[in-house]
Design a protein around this motif. Structure first.
Motif, PDB file in Angstrom:
ATOM      1  N   GLN A 289       0.831  -1.213   0.000  1.00 39.61           N
ATOM      2  CA  GLN A 289       0.000   0.000   0.000  1.00 39.61           C
ATOM      3  C   GLN A 289       0.861   1.257   0.000  1.00 39.61           C
ATOM      4  OE1 GLN A 289      -2.101  -1.342   3.566  1.00 39.61           O
ATOM      5  NE2 GLN A 289      -4.028  -1.191   2.439  1.00 39.61           N
ATOM      6  N   ILE A 290       1.946   1.236   0.785  1.00 38.74           N
ATOM      7  CA  ILE A 290       2.849   2.389   0.805  1.00 38.74           C
ATOM      8  C   ILE A 290       3.423   2.631  -0.579  1.00 38.74           C
ATOM      9  CG2 ILE A 290       5.035   3.274   1.720  1.00 38.74           C
ATOM     10  CD1 ILE A 290       4.471   1.763   4.292  1.00 38.74           C
ATOM     11  N   LEU A 291       3.847   1.565  -1.233  1.00 43.13           N
ATOM     12  CA  LEU A 291       4.439   1.710  -2.565  1.00 43.13           C
ATOM     13  C   LEU A 291       3.424   2.249  -3.573  1.00 43.13           C
ATOM     14  CD1 LEU A 291       6.651  -1.510  -2.737  1.00 43.13           C
ATOM     15  CD2 LEU A 291       7.436   0.858  -2.588  1.00 43.13           C
TER      16      LEU A 291
ATOM     17  N   LYS B 113      14.321  18.504  -0.130  1.00 41.47           N
ATOM     18  CA  LYS B 113      14.999  17.346  -0.732  1.00 41.47           C
ATOM     19  C   LYS B 113      14.006  16.425  -1.424  1.00 41.47           C
ATOM     20  CE  LYS B 113      16.829  15.991   3.156  1.00 41.47           C
ATOM     21  NZ  LYS B 113      16.236  17.029   4.027  1.00 41.47           N
ATOM     22  N   SER B 114      12.880  16.155  -0.768  1.00 46.21           N
ATOM     23  CA  SER B 114      11.873  15.272  -1.380  1.00 46.21           C
ATOM     24  C   SER B 114      11.306  15.893  -2.650  1.00 46.21           C
ATOM     25  CB  SER B 114      10.745  14.985  -0.385  1.00 46.21           C
ATOM     26  OG  SER B 114      11.231  14.320   0.760  1.00 46.21           O
ATOM     27  N   THR B 115      11.055  17.198  -2.609  1.00 43.15           N
ATOM     28  CA  THR B 115      10.535  17.885  -3.804  1.00 43.15           C
ATOM     29  C   THR B 115      11.509  17.769  -4.959  1.00 43.15           C
ATOM     30  OG1 THR B 115       9.242  19.452  -2.480  1.00 43.15           O
ATOM     31  CG2 THR B 115       9.798  20.114  -4.730  1.00 43.15           C
ATOM     32  N   LEU B 116      12.799  17.919  -4.686  1.00 37.42           N
ATOM     33  CA  LEU B 116      13.807  17.768  -5.743  1.00 37.42           C
ATOM     34  C   LEU B 116      13.777  16.353  -6.313  1.00 37.42           C
ATOM     35  CD1 LEU B 116      16.686  19.786  -4.094  1.00 37.42           C
ATOM     36  CD2 LEU B 116      15.707  20.275  -6.347  1.00 37.42           C
TER      37      LEU B 116
ATOM     38  N   SER C   9      10.041   6.246   0.900  1.00 39.86           N
ATOM     39  CA  SER C   9      10.515   7.060   2.016  1.00 39.86           C
ATOM     40  C   SER C   9      10.572   6.221   3.288  1.00 39.86           C
ATOM     41  CB  SER C   9       9.605   8.268   2.244  1.00 39.86           C
ATOM     42  OG  SER C   9       9.997   8.957   3.417  1.00 39.86           O
ATOM     43  N   PHE C  10      11.738   6.197   3.905  1.00 45.78           N
ATOM     44  CA  PHE C  10      11.901   5.479   5.165  1.00 45.78           C
ATOM     45  C   PHE C  10      11.278   6.250   6.329  1.00 45.78           C
ATOM     46  CE2 PHE C  10      15.051   3.681   2.369  1.00 45.78           C
ATOM     47  CZ  PHE C  10      14.964   2.323   2.645  1.00 45.78           C
ATOM     48  N   ASP C  11      10.743   7.425   6.057  1.00 45.02           N
ATOM     49  CA  ASP C  11       9.939   8.132   7.042  1.00 45.02           C
ATOM     50  C   ASP C  11       8.609   7.419   7.251  1.00 45.02           C
ATOM     51  OD1 ASP C  11      10.712  10.213   8.603  1.00 45.02           O
ATOM     52  OD2 ASP C  11       9.861  11.788   7.368  1.00 45.02           O
ATOM     53  N   GLU C  12       8.125   6.720   6.210  1.00 48.42           N
ATOM     54  CA  GLU C  12       6.835   6.036   6.285  1.00 48.42           C
ATOM     55  C   GLU C  12       6.949   4.660   6.931  1.00 48.42           C
ATOM     56  OE1 GLU C  12       4.851   8.174   5.516  1.00 48.42           O
ATOM     57  OE2 GLU C  12       5.784   9.429   4.014  1.00 48.42           O
ATOM     58  N   ALA C  13       8.040   3.963   6.648  1.00 46.70           N
ATOM     59  CA  ALA C  13       8.285   2.642   7.222  1.00 46.70           C
ATOM     60  C   ALA C  13       9.745   2.303   6.982  1.00 46.70           C
ATOM     61  CB  ALA C  13       7.391   1.588   6.576  1.00 46.70           C
TER      62      ALA C  13
ATOM     63  N   ASP D 116      14.209   7.983   0.113  1.00 47.55           N
ATOM     64  CA  ASP D 116      14.137   9.229   0.881  1.00 47.55           C
ATOM     65  C   ASP D 116      14.304   8.940   2.377  1.00 47.55           C
ATOM     66  OD1 ASP D 116      13.852  11.935   1.151  1.00 47.55           O
ATOM     67  OD2 ASP D 116      11.772  12.024   0.444  1.00 47.55           O
ATOM     68  N   GLU D 117      14.943   9.881   3.091  1.00 46.56           N
ATOM     69  CA  GLU D 117      15.189   9.749   4.539  1.00 46.56           C
ATOM     70  C   GLU D 117      15.856   8.413   4.860  1.00 46.56           C
ATOM     71  OE1 GLU D 117      15.059  12.274   6.269  1.00 46.56           O
ATOM     72  OE2 GLU D 117      13.695  13.602   5.228  1.00 46.56           O
ATOM     73  N   VAL D 118      16.896   8.115   4.116  1.00 43.02           N
ATOM     74  CA  VAL D 118      17.550   6.807   4.194  1.00 43.02           C
ATOM     75  C   VAL D 118      18.320   6.623   5.502  1.00 43.02           C
ATOM     76  CG1 VAL D 118      19.750   7.463   3.118  1.00 43.02           C
ATOM     77  CG2 VAL D 118      18.827   5.161   2.736  1.00 43.02           C
ATOM     78  N   HIS D 119      18.568   7.704   6.229  1.00 41.81           N
ATOM     79  CA  HIS D 119      19.310   7.586   7.484  1.00 41.81           C
ATOM     80  C   HIS D 119      18.573   6.734   8.520  1.00 41.81           C
ATOM     81  CE1 HIS D 119      16.593  10.999   8.150  1.00 41.81           C
ATOM     82  NE2 HIS D 119      16.614  10.660   9.420  1.00 41.81           N
ATOM     83  N   LYS D 120      17.257   6.550   8.312  1.00 41.04           N
ATOM     84  CA  LYS D 120      16.483   5.732   9.256  1.00 41.04           C
ATOM     85  C   LYS D 120      16.745   4.230   9.063  1.00 41.04           C
ATOM     86  CE  LYS D 120      12.868   9.040  10.173  1.00 41.04           C
ATOM     87  NZ  LYS D 120      12.269   8.973  11.483  1.00 41.04           N
TER      88      LYS D 120
END
Length: 455
Positions: free
Chosen positions: A42-44, A91-94, A116-120, A149-153
């Motif tokens: 679903q996220i994808l 960054k996400s917009t870019l 985005s690793f912000d989502e999961a 995105d937000e790969v540091h998580k």
């Protein structure tokens, strides 16, 4: 409440990140943001609307930041593209804009993956396998573009992506992270020769003016009057989403909740379990109240009732997250730079705004110059001091004066520094409008208006 003009998608992301249950919005009983989580499929599907629509929605904003063309040019190379920067700088917009360009160039939308690793937090291989199930794209064989995105998580992200990079030359990887120093260090350690790293900074004054006026601004002199009139608004609004917000309270809420608290209360505790959020906020308030403060750990330790080692560690956390800029006392040898006499600035002057701080005009100018030029050194010896020293190859002393009329004493420390360390030229940033050079004792002092520096 944050600005009501924010688009629906943006509003949903705010609620998501606040851990609210929004299952009714998407019509599924499995979605419970508070407990964790949407199913990966679903996220994808929600994150990659172009697989079905063939195009991207308004997530790819029409305004292109100055760094965009450079990023687009780097897409032709095999190397991974690593974007770092403070939260909410775009960054996400870019990433979405790069995706839009790929689709315009004729690439199959189904061969473009965003996650985005912000989502999961999921393993890259798990994401790619689920992606193949949904799209029937054979990612091990076909040319595809992967945006993380937000790969540091993701724990050990650089090692995991290194394996993909080394074994699957058909993948073009673009990643971003807000824990910028960690991203930069891991990339240097594990991805040497395999990546291009670019920092996305808060808006420059020129970009702010373009968004505010809806006009392309290339000739600074032609627009100098408008830039100077926009300068006071720019100080608190160097983030794309809030350029045209009028309500000062909403601007403060945005900066506090979506920039500072998101980092202090979510990002840093996720990475460092022992972090104290109350101490981070207390330190930020101190720095916001006195940008450029000398870092006196003994005094701060007494004021805050915290051990000096704990203070030093938490200042490092703030620097790590690019909420503050630590500026070290210059010495000709980097190894000889003093561990003492460090100065600390907000990473951008806008971060003073949520704390209702009132820095002086001189402190505002210094913070802006340090941020715009990414400066890491100053110089102080006995009673002499120079605000900043640039040491990118050539050593250049930089003095900042929040005044229009300059006198000899305004540049005497610059000249003294140049004579002592053999520098050919120095820079004096001031509030005036004229850019010119002075020759003093065979040394060149360049006078540069503050508007020119942050344009």
């Amino acid at each position: 409440m944050l600005n009501s003009r924010a688009p629906l998608f943006y509003s949903l992301r705010i609620f998501y990140r606040a851990n609210c249950k929004i299952s009714s919005i998407f019509g599924t009983k499995n979605l419970n943001i508070g407990s964790n989580i949407l199913m990966l499929s679903q996220i994808l599907e929600l994150s990659n609307e172009w697989w079905q629509k063939g195009d991207i929605s308004d997530r790819a904003k029409p305004y292109r930041r100055r760094i965009f063309q450079e990023l687009k040019d780097l897409m032709q190379y095999r190397q991974m593209l690593v974007l770092t920067g403070l939260r909410r700088v775009g960054k996400s917009t870019l990433m979405y804009q790069l995706i839009q360009e790929l689709i315009k160039e004729g690439n199959d939308p189904k061969k473009i993956l965003y996650f985005s690793f912000d989502e999961a937090v999921e393993e890259p291989l798990t994401i790619l396998k689920e992606y193949q199930k949904l799209t029937q794209v054979r990612w091990k064989e076909e040319r595809i573009f992967v945006f993380f995105d937000e790969v540091h998580k993701l724990k050990n992200w650089s090692s995991k992506l290194k394996i993909l990079y080394d074994n699957l030359p058909n993948l073009k990887l673009v990643v971003s992270g807000s824990a910028s120093l960690m991203i930069e260090r891991e990339a240097l350690e594990n991805l040497a020769g395999r990546h291009f790293q670019r920092e996305v900074r808060p808006l420059s004054l020129g970009e702010f003016a373009e968004l505010s006026l809806g006009r392309k601004i290339e000739n600074l002199e032609l627009w100098r009057g408008e830039l100077e009139s926009l300068f006071p608004r720019y100080l608190a609004r160097p983030f794309p989403e809030i350029v045209n917000w009028e309500d000062e309270r909403e601007v403060r809420e945005y900066l506090r909740e979506l920039v500072i608290e998101k980092i202090v209360k979510v990002d840093l505790p996720d990475l460092f379990p022992r972090v104290r959020t109350d101490l981070l906020l207390a330190l930020l308030k101190n720095v916001a109240s006195e940008p450029g403060m000398l870092l006196n750990l003994s005094s701060l330790s007494k004021d805050l009732g915290v051990h000096k080692l704990t203070l030093e560690e938490h200042i490092h956390f703030l620097e790590f997250a690019k909420l503050v800029r630590v500026v070290r006392n210059f010495r000709p040898s980097v190894r000889a730079e003093s561990r003492k006499l460090k100065k600390v600035y907000p990473y951008h002057v806008a971060l003073c705004f949520p704390f209702y701080a009132s820095p002086s005009k001189g402190q505002v100018f210094e913070t802006l110059v340090g941020s715009s030029m990414d400066l890491r050194n100053y110089w102080k010896q006995n009673f002499r001091e120079v605000d900043f020293v640039e040491r990118d190859g050539e050593v250049i002393p930089i003095e900042v004066k929040a005044k229009t009329d300059l006198r000899r004493e305004d540049w005497k420390n610059l000249v003294w520094f140049m004579e002592r360390y053999g520098a050919r030229r120095g820079v004096l940033v001031y509030e005036g409008q004229e850019r010119r050079s002075l020759e003093i004792n065979s040394k060149i002092v360049e006078l540069i208006p503050i508007v020119d520096v942050i344009f």
